[in-house]
Design an enzyme around this catalytic site. Structure first.
Site, PDB file in Angstrom:
ATOM      1  N   ARG A   1      17.326 -35.427  96.186  1.00  0.00           N
ATOM      2  CA  ARG A   1      16.122 -34.770  96.705  1.00  0.00           C
ATOM      3  C   ARG A   1      15.462 -35.707  97.721  1.00  0.00           C
ATOM      4  NH1 ARG A   1      11.510 -37.341  95.031  1.00  0.00           N
ATOM      5  NH2 ARG A   1      11.295 -38.108  92.889  1.00  0.00           N
TER       6      ARG A   1
ATOM      7  N   GLU B   1      15.747 -38.728  89.468  1.00  0.00           N
ATOM      8  CA  GLU B   1      15.562 -39.771  88.462  1.00  0.00           C
ATOM      9  C   GLU B   1      15.907 -39.263  87.058  1.00  0.00           C
ATOM     10  OE1 GLU B   1      11.954 -42.477  89.985  1.00  0.00           O
ATOM     11  OE2 GLU B   1      11.512 -40.346  89.908  1.00  0.00           O
TER      12      GLU B   1
ATOM     13  N   ASN C   1      11.137 -44.665 100.454  1.00  0.00           N
ATOM     14  CA  ASN C   1       9.706 -44.549 100.153  1.00  0.00           C
ATOM     15  C   ASN C   1       8.825 -44.808 101.360  1.00  0.00           C
ATOM     16  OD1 ASN C   1       7.763 -43.779  98.230  1.00  0.00           O
ATOM     17  ND2 ASN C   1       8.863 -44.879  96.639  1.00  0.00           N
TER      18      ASN C   1
ATOM     19  N   ASP D   1       5.632 -48.577  96.703  1.00  0.00           N
ATOM     20  CA  ASP D   1       5.769 -47.120  96.807  1.00  0.00           C
ATOM     21  C   ASP D   1       5.301 -46.677  98.196  1.00  0.00           C
ATOM     22  OD1 ASP D   1       5.906 -44.339  96.202  1.00  0.00           O
ATOM     23  OD2 ASP D   1       5.471 -44.718  94.102  1.00  0.00           O
TER      24      ASP D   1
END
Length: 299
Positions: free
Chosen positions: A101, A121, A154, A204
């Site tokens: 994804r 995940e 990220n 992140d």
């Protein structure tokens, strides 16, 4: 220094809140709940959240020059017409990787939509490694692939002079810099700009301020950190009342407020009882710096 104030502005808790983007026309913060499969819009005027549900994990949202929004949905770049709640596919990537994804995405100063992929995940930050790639959606709706073998694609942003592209592959625990050519959208000469300390945990989402400094949300680190890309040094740490900080952006009238998304997924009852605001959206004021408006997708 102004005194820093942190408040949770939403009552609804996201599973994985991500990709905050300020929409000045609407005086609103857009964001997504990835595994909750929702695109959300929080109004700073009414304090209410509007939600559009979608049919796959939705990992980033961006403004569109022609109006409305673009999103990354599953392994698709898609257009979102808010009033009609209508999603239409623009382009499809990673078709051979059914377990992949998209993750974070952002538009560059020339209006190109950069976004990367990852494997789904098994649990937070546990996944099949090196399955992702970094892509760009161009204004003509064609897609460029920059590189693959990414763990968790990220945070991303560009220097104020548009000559450097900053990027995070989370499990490298590094904020990387690339040379950037704004004319062509090409990137090269990758190097590590900052390696995270153990207590900062996993890098992140990120954003840049008007002084050219980067702000990085630290997943499982419960903080955002301010970095100087010139020196590779950390300048400031702002701790939040939740552990799973996921991304950040500047917004508000003059872009002096910081908005931080967070996650609640993967937390047990005991953990959630200690952090009931996990998955909320946080507003930080008093940082003494401002951000820049987001760029809209040109296509």
């Amino acid at each position: 220094m102004a005194s820093i104030k942190i408040e949770c502005v939403t009552k609804e808790n996201c599973k994985i809140g991500e990709s905050p983007v300020w929409d000045a026309k609407e005086n609103s913060l857009l964001y997504v709940d990835i595994t909750g499969r929702k695109v959300c819009k929080w109004s700073s005027l009414t304090q209410q959240v509007q939600v559009i549900s979608v049919d796959a994990p939705v990992s980033s949202v961006a403004l569109r020059k022609s109006g409305d929004y673009v999103i990354t949905l599953g392994t698709r770049f898609a257009a979102l017409r808010w009033k009609d709640q209508l999603v239409t596919t623009i382009a499809h990537v990673d078709k051979d990787k059914t377990n992949n994804r998209f993750n974070d995405g952002k538009v560059d100063p020339a209006g190109r939509y950069f976004a990367g992929t990852m494997a789904e995940e098994i649990r937070p930050a546990v996944l099949e490694r090196q399955q992702g790639s970094l892509y760009t959606l161009l204004a003509d709706h064609s897609v460029v692939k920059h590189f693959d073998r990414v763990d968790i694609s990220n945070g991303l942003d560009w220097s104020l002079d548009h000559k450097t592209f900053f990027y995070i592959d989370s499990l490298s625990y590094s904020v990387d810099a690339f040379d950037y050519d704004l004319q062509t959208g090409k990137i090269g000469n990758r190097r590590s700009m900052y390696k995270l300390e153990k207590e900062e945990s996993i890098p992140d989402g990120m954003c840049i301020d008007t002084e050219g400094k980067l702000w990085v949300a630290c997943y499982d680190g419960g903080r955002v950190i301010r970095l100087d890309p010139e020196t590779g040094k950390r300048l400031q740490t702002v701790k939040l009342p939740i552990d799973k900080t996921t991304s950040c952006c500047f917004g508000g009238k003059d872009y002096s407020e910081m908005y931080v998304t967070s996650a609640s997924e993967g937390m047990d009852k005991d953990w959630l009882s200690r952090q009931p605001q996990a998955g909320g959206i946080f507003k930080i004021t008093g940082l003494g710096v401002k951000g820049i408006p987001p760029y809209p997708f040109a296509g």
